[in-house]
Design an enzyme around this catalytic site. Structure first.
Site, PDB file in Angstrom:
ATOM      1  N   LYS A  77      -1.896   3.030   5.532  1.00  0.00           N
ATOM      2  CA  LYS A  77      -1.791   1.984   6.651  1.00  0.00           C
ATOM      3  C   LYS A  77      -2.586   1.897   7.835  1.00  0.00           C
ATOM      4  CE  LYS A  77       2.631   1.106   5.204  1.00  0.00           C
ATOM      5  NZ  LYS A  77       2.931   1.670   3.910  1.00  0.00           N
TER       6      LYS A  77
HETATM    7  C1  LIG Z   1       4.733   1.885   3.768  1.00  0.00           C
HETATM    8  C2  LIG Z   1       5.857   1.304   4.024  1.00  0.00           C
HETATM    9  C3  LIG Z   1       7.175   2.290   4.130  1.00  0.00           C
HETATM   10  C4  LIG Z   1       7.237   3.572   3.994  1.00  0.00           C
HETATM   11  O1  LIG Z   1       6.347   4.451   4.597  1.00  0.00           O
HETATM   12  P1  LIG Z   1       5.924   5.697   3.876  1.00  0.00           P
HETATM   13  O2  LIG Z   1       5.270   6.372   4.898  1.00  0.00           O
HETATM   14  O3  LIG Z   1       4.982   5.503   2.782  1.00  0.00           O
HETATM   15  O4  LIG Z   1       7.098   6.443   3.578  1.00  0.00           O
HETATM   16  C5  LIG Z   1       8.374   1.393   4.691  1.00  0.00           C
HETATM   17  N1  LIG Z   1       8.163   0.002   4.670  1.00  0.00           N
HETATM   18  C6  LIG Z   1       7.277  -0.616   4.413  1.00  0.00           C
HETATM   19  C7  LIG Z   1       7.316  -2.323   4.732  1.00  0.00           C
HETATM   20  C8  LIG Z   1       6.058  -0.288   4.051  1.00  0.00           C
HETATM   21  O5  LIG Z   1       5.019  -0.752   3.652  1.00  0.00           O
END
Ligand SMILES: *Cc1c(COP(=O)(O)O)cnc(C)c1O
Length: 405
Positions: free
Chosen positions: A186
């Site tokens: 992210k």
């Molecule tokens: C990455 C993501 C999540 C979940 O996050 P994690 O930290 O990987 O559990 C939820 N929603 C969206 C749209 C994402 O891209």
């Protein structure tokens, strides 16, 4: 796109602070931790940076969504409206609180089509959950209006759009609650982590308790805490929070690099009149983690992807339509409701009915869409090379089509 590309001395310093005391838990141990509270510091930094009154860190973005839903009182019998194009975590969280995911079409914003949301509202609808996919935003004015008219909760999944804004407000801070993910890929990362953002004190207090076994965190003796409700353990560790603290301080730098690289690539692709771009409800607020664009038909897009793969240059370009994680078309485990722990039969049949609906308007959008992830380390020369390879392949395919037509 991801903050891990610029991992360095700042992250190491923050983690070392924690390693020197050895207190890796965010709660308690007031003496031995010697004044080091990375999770609390990061929560404050998040409130300052994104302009919300409260932030609760948790162990992942998925945990943040689950916690936010529980904190908003969403559960048995409730329907949550969410888009057909999202990451699987969005519906995993809905199922984890025992609610029903109601999928609706996306439009050329790659996010919820407000008209489709209106049509999907029933007496059971409790919440609308836009997902600000690929760095950019849903049409928040329209969605807020719908929620207001129908007295629905608005929960923003902003996991992929950290630093994006809509009309001056940060994505994730506009609805009743919002979430970020700090997983490894992210915009900013804690390695693993997530946060619930809210301006509602009740949602914050519920999130704080729910993510730590229902502890009320009122005293300084953890063993003496009361448990006003049942919770789980979705705590973040001090080591993870320490990484995030260094990363959030670099966010402005990440965003300015992303914007510069994004605009340069966009200018190159813009030379081909057959390429169109994702509609952005507030262009100034695009976080520019991705450049998302469309080709004229699904057939041309499939040919493009085929050729990109053949030349081994598809990496970093996403054709979500064919991908197993992001678009409903390939969510076979959901369509067949394959779970390890049995769902209530009513929930199971509702989930299967929802997941097996067809989404022709989403297909028309997603079948033609490519998202190019924007690198933080790209040089100008590399962007020119990437852009030219993409347009070279497209021109070749378009020429072949016009010959065969
Ligand atoms: C990455 C993501 C999540 C979940 O996050 P994690 O930290 O990987 O559990 C939820 N929603 C969206 C749209 C994402 O891209």
């Amino acid at each position: 796109m991801p903050g891990f590309e610029l991992f360095g001395a700042e992250e190491r310093k923050e983690v070392t602070d924690v390693l020197q005391t050895g207190i890796m838990m965010r709660y308690g141990f007031d003496g031995p931790r010697k004044g080091i509270w990375k999770a609390i510091e990061l929560e404050k930094a998040i409130c300052d940076r994104f302009g919300c009154s409260q932030a609760q860190l948790v162990s992942s973005g998925t945990a943040a969504l689950t916690t936010a839903m529980a904190a908003l009182g969403i559960g048995y019998g409730d329907e949550i409206i969410l888009p057909s194009f999202t990451f699987v975590a969005s519906f995993e969280a809905v199922l984890s609180v025992g609610a029903i995911p109601v999928f609706v079409d996306v439009d050329d914003t790659l996010t919820l089509n407000p008209e489709a949301v209106r049509k999907a509202i029933t007496g059971k609808t409790k919440c609308v959950m836009p997902v600000h996919m690929c760095g950019s935003m849903a049409d928040m004015d329209a969605l807020q209006q719908i929620c207001k008219e129908n007295k629905l909760l608005l929960l923003e999944d902003a996991c992929q759009s950290i630093g994006g804004t809509y009309k001056g407000k940060h994505l994730g801070t506009i609805g009743d609650a919002g979430t970020f993910s700090f997983d490894f890929v992210k915009t900013i990362t804690c390695a693993e982590g997530g946060v619930i953002l809210t301006n509602r004190q009740d949602v914050y207090i519920n999130s704080d308790g729910y993510s730590d076994h229902g502890h009320d965190h009122k005293g300084s003796d953890r063993g003496a805490d009361l448990h006003p409700f049942i919770g789980y353990n979705f705590r973040i560790s001090e080591l993870h929070a320490a990484v995030g603290l260094a990363q959030v301080r670099k966010l402005d730098q990440f965003l300015s690099i992303q914007r510069k690289n994004h605009h340069q690539l966009r200018d190159i692709l813009n030379q081909v009149p057959e390429i169109s771009f994702r509609r952005i409800p507030d262009p100034a607020g695009d976080s520019c983690t991705f450049l998302s664009w469309f080709l004229p038909t699904e057939e041309i897009t499939q040919a493009f992807v085929h050729e990109m793969k053949a030349q081994n240059i598809m990496a970093g370009n996403f054709y979500w339509y064919d991908n197993n994680w992001h678009y409903i078309r390939k969510w076979d485990h959901l369509k067949n409701s394959i779970v390890l722990n049995a769902l209530h039969p009513e929930l199971k049949s509702a989930v299967m009915a929802e997941a097996n609906k067809s989404f022709p308007s989403s297909d028309r959008v997603m079948g033609r869409c490519i998202s190019t992830a924007i690198g933080l380390l790209w040089t100008e020369e590399q962007i020119i090379e990437k852009g030219n390879k993409i347009i070279g392949i497209i021109k070749k395919i378009l020429a072949q089509k016009s010959v065969s037509a």
